[in-house]
Design an enzyme around this catalytic site. Structure first.
Site, PDB file in Angstrom:
ATOM      1  N   ALA A   1       8.620   5.739 -10.544  1.00  0.00           N
ATOM      2  CA  ALA A   1       7.141   5.663 -10.449  1.00  0.00           C
ATOM      3  C   ALA A   1       6.687   5.853  -8.931  1.00  0.00           C
ATOM      4  O   ALA A   1       7.338   5.480  -8.010  1.00  0.00           O
ATOM      5  CB  ALA A   1       6.564   4.025 -10.875  1.00  0.00           C
ATOM      6  N   CYS A   2       5.648   6.438  -8.694  1.00  0.00           N
ATOM      7  CA  CYS A   2       5.054   6.431  -7.482  1.00  0.00           C
ATOM      8  C   CYS A   2       3.495   6.177  -7.197  1.00  0.00           C
ATOM      9  O   CYS A   2       2.944   5.451  -8.183  1.00  0.00           O
ATOM     10  CB  CYS A   2       5.137   7.923  -6.728  1.00  0.00           C
ATOM     11  SG  CYS A   2       4.165   9.299  -7.874  1.00  0.00           S
ATOM     12  N   TYR A   3       2.619   6.703  -6.545  1.00  0.00           N
ATOM     13  CA  TYR A   3       1.389   6.429  -6.478  1.00  0.00           C
ATOM     14  C   TYR A   3       0.660   6.739  -7.661  1.00  0.00           C
ATOM     15  O   TYR A   3      -0.139   6.309  -8.627  1.00  0.00           O
ATOM     16  CB  TYR A   3       0.747   6.894  -5.311  1.00  0.00           C
ATOM     17  CG  TYR A   3       1.170   6.283  -3.927  1.00  0.00           C
ATOM     18  CD1 TYR A   3       0.680   5.356  -3.515  1.00  0.00           C
ATOM     19  CD2 TYR A   3       2.181   6.920  -3.275  1.00  0.00           C
ATOM     20  CE1 TYR A   3       1.420   4.504  -2.358  1.00  0.00           C
ATOM     21  CE2 TYR A   3       2.440   6.460  -2.268  1.00  0.00           C
ATOM     22  CZ  TYR A   3       2.099   5.166  -1.455  1.00  0.00           C
ATOM     23  OH  TYR A   3       2.728   4.565  -0.450  1.00  0.00           O
TER      24      TYR A   3
END
Length: 109
Positions: free
Chosen positions: A63-65
């Protein structure tokens, strides 16, 4: 060689329930302010130890932004030998909007 797969939060939630590991590659402050419950913060400092200690066959969700940077990170982790890697479409922002009760903050030290 396998490639990573892109998944939406609903699919990620199902994989989490089945024991997938979630790693968050956002900056430390963003992670501390809120992240997917049970996720691990992964950065350049923790990456080597994470790879060394990980079960390469266990599903891994990155997951990232917003779901963009996680694709590059997922491809990298596939290249490091992880067999079942997923990039979370929409990233933490979509996750938080979809599952607000499945997020947590890191308590200050």
């Amino acid at each position: 060689m396998s490639e990573f797969k892109r998944i939406v939060p609903l699919q990620a939630q199902t994989l989490r329930a089945q024991g997938a590991v979630v790693v968050d590659i956002r900056d430390a402050q963003s992670f501390a302010n809120g992240h997917i419950s049970g996720s691990l913060h992964l950065d350049n400092h923790s990456l080597h130890d994470f790879i060394r200690q990980a079960d390469l066959d266990q599903p891994l969700i990155v997951a990232c932004y917003h779901g963009n940077s996680s694709q590059s990170a997922a491809a990298y982790l596939v290249g490091q030998g992880f067999a079942d890697v997923y990039s979370l479409d929409g990233g933490f922002e979509l996750w938080r909007a979809t599952y607000p009760t499945e997020t947590e903050q890191t308590p200050p030290e």
